[in-house]
Motif scaffolding. Structure first.
Motif, PDB file in Angstrom:
ATOM      1  N   ARG A 117      12.610   0.310  -6.656  1.00 16.24           N
ATOM      2  CA  ARG A 117      12.239   1.633  -6.135  1.00 16.24           C
ATOM      3  C   ARG A 117      12.476   1.727  -4.624  1.00 16.24           C
ATOM      4  NH1 ARG A 117       6.546   3.162  -6.980  1.00 16.24           N
ATOM      5  NH2 ARG A 117       7.269   5.240  -6.432  1.00 16.24           N
ATOM      6  N   PHE A 118      12.091   0.682  -3.887  1.00 18.80           N
ATOM      7  CA  PHE A 118      12.270   0.692  -2.427  1.00 18.80           C
ATOM      8  C   PHE A 118      13.758   0.616  -2.058  1.00 18.80           C
ATOM      9  CE2 PHE A 118       7.815   0.494  -2.324  1.00 18.80           C
ATOM     10  CZ  PHE A 118       7.349   0.625  -1.022  1.00 18.80           C
ATOM     11  N   LEU A 119      14.548  -0.137  -2.821  1.00 20.35           N
ATOM     12  CA  LEU A 119      15.995  -0.175  -2.575  1.00 20.35           C
ATOM     13  C   LEU A 119      16.626   1.189  -2.809  1.00 20.35           C
ATOM     14  CD1 LEU A 119      17.376  -3.532  -4.034  1.00 20.35           C
ATOM     15  CD2 LEU A 119      17.678  -2.681  -1.708  1.00 20.35           C
ATOM     16  N   ARG A 120      16.291   1.819  -3.937  1.00 20.74           N
ATOM     17  CA  ARG A 120      16.850   3.151  -4.247  1.00 20.74           C
ATOM     18  C   ARG A 120      16.481   4.166  -3.165  1.00 20.74           C
ATOM     19  NH1 ARG A 120      15.643   1.851  -9.740  1.00 20.74           N
ATOM     20  NH2 ARG A 120      13.640   2.911  -9.577  1.00 20.74           N
ATOM     21  N   ASP A 149      26.192   2.881  -4.762  1.00 23.31           N
ATOM     22  CA  ASP A 149      26.313   1.503  -4.294  1.00 23.31           C
ATOM     23  C   ASP A 149      25.455   1.293  -3.051  1.00 23.31           C
ATOM     24  OD1 ASP A 149      28.190   1.224  -6.275  1.00 23.31           O
ATOM     25  OD2 ASP A 149      29.903   1.009  -4.921  1.00 23.31           O
ATOM     26  N   ILE A 150      24.925   0.087  -2.929  1.00 23.26           N
ATOM     27  CA  ILE A 150      24.219  -0.321  -1.718  1.00 23.26           C
ATOM     28  C   ILE A 150      25.049  -1.458  -1.124  1.00 23.26           C
ATOM     29  CG2 ILE A 150      22.132  -1.357  -0.754  1.00 23.26           C
ATOM     30  CD1 ILE A 150      20.576  -0.020  -3.040  1.00 23.26           C
ATOM     31  N   THR A 151      25.650  -1.208   0.006  1.00 20.64           N
ATOM     32  CA  THR A 151      26.499  -2.203   0.658  1.00 20.64           C
ATOM     33  C   THR A 151      25.625  -3.156   1.467  1.00 20.64           C
ATOM     34  OG1 THR A 151      28.276  -0.583   0.786  1.00 20.64           O
ATOM     35  CG2 THR A 151      28.477  -2.535   2.197  1.00 20.64           C
ATOM     36  N   LEU A 152      25.890  -4.441   1.286  1.00 17.11           N
ATOM     37  CA  LEU A 152      25.127  -5.476   1.983  1.00 17.11           C
ATOM     38  C   LEU A 152      26.043  -6.243   2.925  1.00 17.11           C
ATOM     39  CD1 LEU A 152      23.254  -6.884  -1.139  1.00 17.11           C
ATOM     40  CD2 LEU A 152      22.453  -5.130   0.453  1.00 17.11           C
ATOM     41  N   VAL A 171      20.917  -4.789   4.606  1.00 18.73           N
ATOM     42  CA  VAL A 171      21.493  -3.588   4.021  1.00 18.73           C
ATOM     43  C   VAL A 171      22.318  -2.905   5.107  1.00 18.73           C
ATOM     44  CG1 VAL A 171      20.997  -1.362   2.947  1.00 18.73           C
ATOM     45  CG2 VAL A 171      19.608  -3.372   2.371  1.00 18.73           C
ATOM     46  N   ALA A 172      23.589  -2.684   4.824  1.00 16.04           N
ATOM     47  CA  ALA A 172      24.500  -2.067   5.794  1.00 16.04           C
ATOM     48  C   ALA A 172      24.272  -0.558   5.806  1.00 16.04           C
ATOM     49  CB  ALA A 172      25.949  -2.381   5.430  1.00 16.04           C
ATOM     50  N   GLY A 173      24.270   0.004   7.005  1.00 21.36           N
ATOM     51  CA  GLY A 173      24.151   1.461   7.119  1.00 21.36           C
ATOM     52  C   GLY A 173      22.803   1.895   6.863  1.00 21.36           C
TER      53      GLY A 173
END
Length: 173
Positions: A117-120, A149-152, A171-173
């Motif tokens: 949930r926190f990532l989203r 996508d979550i860019t790392l 986490v990028a950006g």
């Protein structure tokens, strides 16, 4: 506020067995691999009810007097003596705002659904994932469906004599 995750997984990406059991993790967390240092860097923990109930079954409360905020829409079982536990509910952004208003600067987000949930919501900045050299075939995955996508950005990978392999990302950006 900063939010980080420090979590162990099986090599096939599961944080627990389907029933929530953690028996595949090394006893006592295994050899030192940065957990104590990580815990010293956080002001509080934010965990889900399932993680809370799992931790309640441990031989001793693992968080000392560090504040633990348990996210649930249901009542919680009583905390052990000496534990600092508070029940909260709401969207991740609301939780972060409430904790920041209390002066909390760095939280440790733990538990599968809570991490997801926190990532989203774009609220986790740092991931430290320690892979245990075991395949368990099925269980509770660390990551779930994402709307995008979550860019790392890879920071470091460390390996330990027991076979643990730990990778750190921001986490990028």
């Amino acid at each position: 506020m900063r939010a980080s995750t420090f979590i162990g997984t099986s090599l096939d990406g599961f944080i627990a067995r389907p029933n929530g059991d953690l028996d595949f993790l090394p006893p006592g967390g295994g050899e030192p691999h940065g957990y104590e240092e990580f815990m010293a860097s956080v002001d509080a923990l934010v965990i889900g009810r399932n993680t809370y109930e799992t931790v309640l079954a441990f031989a001793s409360w693992p968080y000392g007097d560090k504040p633990v905020f348990v996210l649930s829409t249901h009542p919680l079982d009583p905390a052990p003596a000496g534990a600092v536990v508070e029940h909260m509910s709401g969207e991740p952004s609301e939780i972060v705002s409430q904790l920041a208003a209390r002066g909390i600067q760095h939280i440790y987000v733990d538990g599968g659904i809570t991490i997801q949930r926190f990532l989203r919501a774009g609220l986790i900045q740092r991931l430290i994932i320690t892979r245990v050299p075991v395949l368990i075939g099925q269980g509770i995955p660390l990551f779930g469906a994402l709307p995008k996508d979550i860019t790392l950005t890879h920071i470091a990978t460390r390996h330990y004599s027991s076979g643990l392999v730990q990778s750190e990302y921001v986490v990028a950006g």
